[in-house]
Design an enzyme around this catalytic site. Structure first.
Site, PDB file in Angstrom:
ATOM      1  N   ASP A 264       0.834  -1.262  -0.175  1.00  0.00           N
ATOM      2  CA  ASP A 264      -0.005   0.053   0.159  1.00  0.00           C
ATOM      3  C   ASP A 264       1.056   1.211   0.037  1.00  0.00           C
ATOM      4  O   ASP A 264       2.175   1.113   0.112  1.00  0.00           O
ATOM      5  CB  ASP A 264      -0.872  -0.024   1.145  1.00  0.00           C
ATOM      6  CG  ASP A 264      -2.308   0.809   0.838  1.00  0.00           C
ATOM      7  OD1 ASP A 264      -2.013   1.791  -0.087  1.00  0.00           O
ATOM      8  OD2 ASP A 264      -3.321   0.719   1.631  1.00  0.00           O
TER       9      ASP A 264
HETATM   10  C1  NOJ Z   1      -4.041   4.006   0.371  1.00  0.00           C
HETATM   11  C2  NOJ Z   1      -5.104   2.971   0.279  1.00  0.00           C
HETATM   12  O1  NOJ Z   1      -5.193   2.288   1.587  1.00  0.00           O
HETATM   13  C3  NOJ Z   1      -5.476   2.006  -0.747  1.00  0.00           C
HETATM   14  O2  NOJ Z   1      -6.535   1.362  -0.891  1.00  0.00           O
HETATM   15  C4  NOJ Z   1      -5.094   2.746  -2.096  1.00  0.00           C
HETATM   16  O3  NOJ Z   1      -5.217   1.785  -3.421  1.00  0.00           O
HETATM   17  C5  NOJ Z   1      -3.829   3.198  -2.059  1.00  0.00           C
HETATM   18  N1  NOJ Z   1      -3.688   4.344  -1.200  1.00  0.00           N
HETATM   19  C6  NOJ Z   1      -3.601   3.909  -3.550  1.00  0.00           C
HETATM   20  O4  NOJ Z   1      -4.296   5.271  -3.820  1.00  0.00           O
END
Ligand code: NOJ
Length: 728
Positions: A264
Site C-alpha cells: 500500500d
Molecule cells: C491507500 C489506500 O489504503 C489504498 O486502498 C489505495 O489503493 C492506495 N492508497 C493507492 O491510492
C-alpha cells in the site's frame, strides 16, 4: 510473449532496471504532456529513479497516458511498457453506489455488471489496473473504510469480491478490450483496526483470521485476481508489508497466489514508524523477504536494494522472482504488443457517463437502498411534499473515494424529483451539513445563517402534507482516515429533524452515510427511514424511483446498524458464549449490557419492502447427511401484499456442537426472488459438506459430524429453522 522470452528479457536487464520495475510512482511527476516534471528530488526520488519506475498510479486521460507511455518506452533500455493503475473503487466517471451499498443489493451479477462498466470507462482512459476490490471484512462502524467493503459477512464478501474481479477482468484474457486487472486489498485484516481507528493495530486470533477474514480475499484470488495489495496494519504485531508468514506461507503457499504483490502507499517506508525496521534499508530487506514485488511510493527499494544485493544481505533471486511476476503481468495485459491497450480519446468520451452505464448505476442504486422503517407513509403519491435538508440539492452525494466523480455530473434529489415532472414538491436546505467537525471546509456548504435556513424549513414543513428530510454523513466523513468515535448525525441536522417533526408528523428520512450510524432517535420518531448510503451519479433519480414506488425497495443490510456506538463491533455472526442472554431474561450473570440491548437496532440481512412476504417452514429432503450428500433445503415464498416486489431469501447455518465455539449462525446462501402480488414460488438451496467446514481445535479445516441447524428467512434474526445431522 512466451515465458522463455520473458526470462531472456529478465536476464538481459541490469539490476537498476529490475529495481525500477519494482517502483511505483504517482502520476504527479508527469505534466499534462506526459513528460517528467518537478524538481530532481521530488518526494526524495531522483529523476533517474522516476525515469525507470515500472508503474504509475493515479493518472488518467487517454492522450496523456499515451504520451507518458511513449516517452517512457523510448528511454526504457528494453522498451518495457509502464502499467497505469488507479483507484477505481465504485466506478470511474459513472459512479456506482459505494461498495457497502453494493453489498446491500445481494445481487452479485449486478455488481459484476457495474464493475464491467467501470472497467470499460477505465480501459478507454488508458488504465490497466484498478486497486479494487477491497475484500476486507468490516464489523466496526467507527472505521471510515467500512464504506469500501461489502460488509460484515465473510461469505457474502467473497461472492462480491469474485463478482468485482470478474467484472473488471472478464472471464477470458486480460488483453480483451475493455478489461483491466484487479487488485485485491488490503491483505490482511485491515478491516479490524483496534477501536475502529484507521491504520491502528489488528489483533485477530489465527482461527478468526482464517475462518472470517481470509475467505473473501481467497475467493477473489480463486476468481483470478491478478494482483494483491498489502495492508497498512500490523497483524499479531507484524506489519503486513514485512510479514513473511502472511505473504509467503499463506498468500502464496496456501492460497496459491502467483500474481504481483504490491505494497500500500508508503507502507514499506512505514515499517520504520512501526518500529520493526531501523531504517529504510532494513525496511526494503524485510519487504522483499516477505515477498512484496512493488514498492508504492517510497524510496526503500530504489535506494537500497542494489546495495543489499551487493553486500549479499538479500539474494538477487528474490529480485528476479519479483520482476518476472511484474513482466508477466504486463505481458498478460498484452502491453508488450500494444502498450496503449485500450486508451482511446474518442471512446473515452463516448463511454464516460454514457446512457447505458448511467442506467446500470441508477438501477444498482435503487437496489441498494434499504427501507429501515415505514409506517405506511411510503411510497409517496401526489401529495404536496417538502424536500428539506442539506443533501436535497447537493451533488456531493455520489460517494466517498470516488476520485473521478463530480458533484456536477451527479443527479441531486431535487433534480431527480423535478425529472419526474408530475409531483408537487418544494425544496429547502434546512441547515448546514455539519458543525464542521474534522473536515470543516468540505462539509459546510451553505453561506446563509443557520437560523434563517431552519426558519424557512420549518415554515415549509408546516404547509406540506409530507416532508422528506435528506440527512446524513458527508462523503468526506467516511472513507480512508475518516474514523469517527461518535457515529450520530451532526447536532444541526438533529435540530432540524426535531423542529420539523414538531410541526409535521409525516416525516420520511432519506439517510446518506458511508457506514451504519446511530439513528435511534430518528428511527423512533420518523414515519419512514430509507438508507441510501452514497448512491453514485444517478442517486437523485434512484431516490425518486423508490420514494414514488416505481421501484419497490429490496436492499437488505450488509452491515448491522448498531443501537449505539458502545455496541460496536456488533455483527450477527458473534461467537457463542457460556452465558448467553435472551431478551427478557432476569439472570444477572449473563452476557449483556446493563444500559442497552444486545441486539443491534437493525440487523444484517434486514430490510423492508412496500409489499409483504410470507416464508413457509423449512423443508429438508433428509434429516441425515453423509459427507458426499447434498442436502436440499426449501421454503415457499409468497407475496402477501398488493404490489410486486423482491424478497432476499437468506439461508443461515448453525453448528450446534463443535470442538471450538462457533458463530451463532453463518450465511451460506441467498436468493433474490421477484414476486407479483399473490404469487408464490419455491426457493431451494443445497447444503454441501464443505459449507460446514471451519478451523477446528487442531487448526485443521474440516467439518465435524453432529447436529446442525439451518434457518431460512428474511434477516439474520429469523427463527424459521430445522435440524439435520452430518454423519461420521
Ligand atoms: C491507500 C489506500 O489504503 C489504498 O486502498 C489505495 O489503493 C492506495 N492508497 C493507492 O491510492
Amino acid at each position: 510473449m512466451e515465458q522463455d522470452k520473458l526470462i531472456s528479457l529478465l536476464n538481459d536487464m541490469s539490476l537498476e532496471e529490475k529495481i525500477g520495475q519494482m517502483l511505483q510512482v504517482s502520476g504527479m511527476f508527469y505534466t499534462e504532456d506526459g513528460v517528467l516534471t518537478g524538481p530532481a528530488n521530488t518526494a526524495g526520488f531522483t529523476q533517474e529513479e522516476i525515469r525507470l519506475a515500472g508503474s504509475v498510479l493515479g493518472s488518467v486521460g487517454a492522450e496523456q497516458l499515451k504520451k507518458i507511455q511513449r516517452e517512457y518506452m523510448e528511454r526504457q533500455p528494453h522498451h518495457i511498457p509502464l502499467i497505469f493503475m488507479a483507484d477505481i473503487i465504485n466506478g470511474f466517471r459513472t459512479i456506482f453506489p459505494i461498495p457497502l451499498a453494493q453489498g446491500c443489493t445481494f445481487d452479485p451479477e449486478l455488481v459484476e455488471e457495474g464493475a464491467a462498466a467501470a472497467a470499460r470507462e477505465s480501459a478507454a482512459t488508458g488504465l490497466h489496473l484498478t486497486f479494487s476490490p477491497m475484500a476486507d471484512l468490516v464489523r466496526d462502524a467507527r472505521w471510515g473504510r467500512v464504506m469500501e467493503s461489502t460488509g460484515e459477512d465473510a461469505w457474502l464478501n467473497g461472492r462480491f469480491a469474485r463478482a468485482m474481479v470478474e467484472g473488471y477482468q472478464g472471464h477470458g484474457s486480460l488483453k480483451e478490450k475493455g478489461r483491466i486487472a484487479a487488485c485485491v486489498k488490503h491483505f490482511a485484516g485491515y478491516g479490524a483496526p483496534t477501536a475502529g481507528r484507521d491504520y491502528n493495530a489488528v489483533e485477530l486470533s489465527e482461527r478468526t483470521l482464517r475462518d472470517d477474514y481470509l475467505p473473501a480475499y481467497k475467493e477473489a484470488i480463486d476468481a483470478g485476481a491478478a494482483t494483491v495489495m498489502t495492508s497498512f496494519n500490523t497483524l499479531d504485531r507484524v506489519p503486513s508489508s514485512a510479514n513473511r508468514w502472511l505473504m509467503r506461507d499463506i498468500l502464496r503457499g496456501e492460497m496459491g497466489f502467483e500474481g504481483v504483490l504490491i505494497s500500500d502507499w508508503a507502507a514499506i517506508g512505514e515499517l520504520c514508524s512501526h518500529g520493526v525496521a531501523r531504517d529504510q534499508e532494513e525496511a526494503a530487506r524485510l519487504a522483499l523477504e516477505a515477498g512484496v514485488d512493488i514498492d508504492m511510493m517510497t524510496n526503500c527499494y530504489c535506494k537500497h536494494l542494489k546495495k543489499l544485493v551487493a553486500s549479499g544481505a538479500v539474494s538477487g533471486t528474490l529480485i528476479d522472482e519479483a520482476v518476472l511476476r511484474i513482466l508477466k503481468l504486463k505481458n498478460d495485459l498484452g502491453l508488450f504488443e500494444n502498450p496503449y491497450k485500450d486508451a482511446d480519446a474518442v471512446q473515452e468520451q463516448e463511454l464516460a457517463l454514457c446512457a447505458a452505464h448511467r442506467q446500470t448505476a441508477r438501477w444498482m442504486a435503487s437496489e441498494s437502498f434499504v427501507l429501515l422503517k415505514n409506517d405506511g407513509i411510503l411510497p409517496l403519491a401526489g401529495e404536496e411534499t417538502a424536500y428539506i435538508g442539506p443533501y436535497v440539492a447537493n451533488g456531493e452525494i455520489y460517494g466517498a473515494w470516488s476520485l473521478f466523480g463530480t458533484p456536477e455530473t451527479t443527479v441531486t434529489i431535487e433534480q431527480g424529483i423535478k425529472n419526474r415532472g408530475d409531483v408537487q414538491a418544494y425544496f429547502a436546505e434546512g441547515c448546514p451539513l455539519s458543525e464542521g467537525f474534522g473536515r470543516a471546509k468540505d462539509a459546510c456548504a451553505s453561506d446563509k445563517p443557520a437560523g434563517k435556513l431552519l426558519q424557512e424549513a420549518v415554515e415549509l414543513a408546516k404547509r406540506a402534507d409530507k416532508v422528506v428530510l435528506a440527512l446524513g454523513e458527508h462523503r468526506r466523513h467516511s472513507g480512508e482516515a475518516a474514523s469517527r468515535a461518535d457515529i450520530t448525525l451532526p447536532a444541526c441536522q438533529m435540530e432540524l429533524f426535531r423542529q420539523v417533526c414538531a410541526v409535521n408528523r409525516n416525516v420520511v428520512v432519506v439517510l446518506f452515510s458511508g457506514r451504519p450510524l446511530d439513528i435511534r432517535e430518528i428511527s423512533e420518531r420518523a414515519a419512514a427511514v430509507l438508507a441510501v448510503w452514497m448512491p453514485g451519479t444517478e442517486g437523485g433519480n434512484a431516490i425518486a424511483d423508490v420514494l414514488y414506488g416505481d421501484v419497490n425497495p429490496s436492499g437488505r443490510l450488509s452491515m448491522s446498524f448498531p443501537y449505539c456506538v458502545g455496541q460496536v463491533p456488533v455483527f450477527y455472526g458473534q461467537f457463542r458464549t457460556g452465558r448467553p442472554y435472551t431478551e427478557g431474561m432476569e439472570d444477572q450473570y449473563v452476557s449483556r449490557y446493563l444500559d442497552i440491548p444486545n441486539r443491534p437496532l437493525y440487523p444484517f440481512g434486514y430490510g423492508l419492502s412496500y409489499t409483504t412476504f410470507a416464508i413457509g417452514p423449512v423443508q429438508l429432503d433428509a434429516q441425515q447427511m453423509r459427507r458426499t450428500d447434498r442436502l436440499r433445503v426449501s421454503v415457499t415464498v409468497k407475496n402477501t401484499g398488493s404490489v410486486s416486489g423482491s424478497e432476499v431469501v437468506q439461508m443461515y447455518l448453525t453448528d450446534v456442537h463443535a470442538s471450538v465455539a462457533r458463530p451463532v449462525r453463518e450465511l451460506r446462501g441467498f436468493c433474490k426472488v421477484h414476486l407479483e402480488p399473490g404469487e408464490e414460488k419455491e426457493v431451494s438451496f443445497e447444503i454441501a459438506e464443505d459449507m460446514l467446514r471451519f478451523h477446528d481445535i487442531h487448526m485443521n479445516y474440516v467439518s465435524e459430524p453432529g447436529a446442525f441447524r439451518v434457518y431460512v428467512g428474511n434477516s439474520s434474526e429469523t427463527e424459521n429453522g430445522a435440524e439435520f445431522v452430518l454423519e461420521e
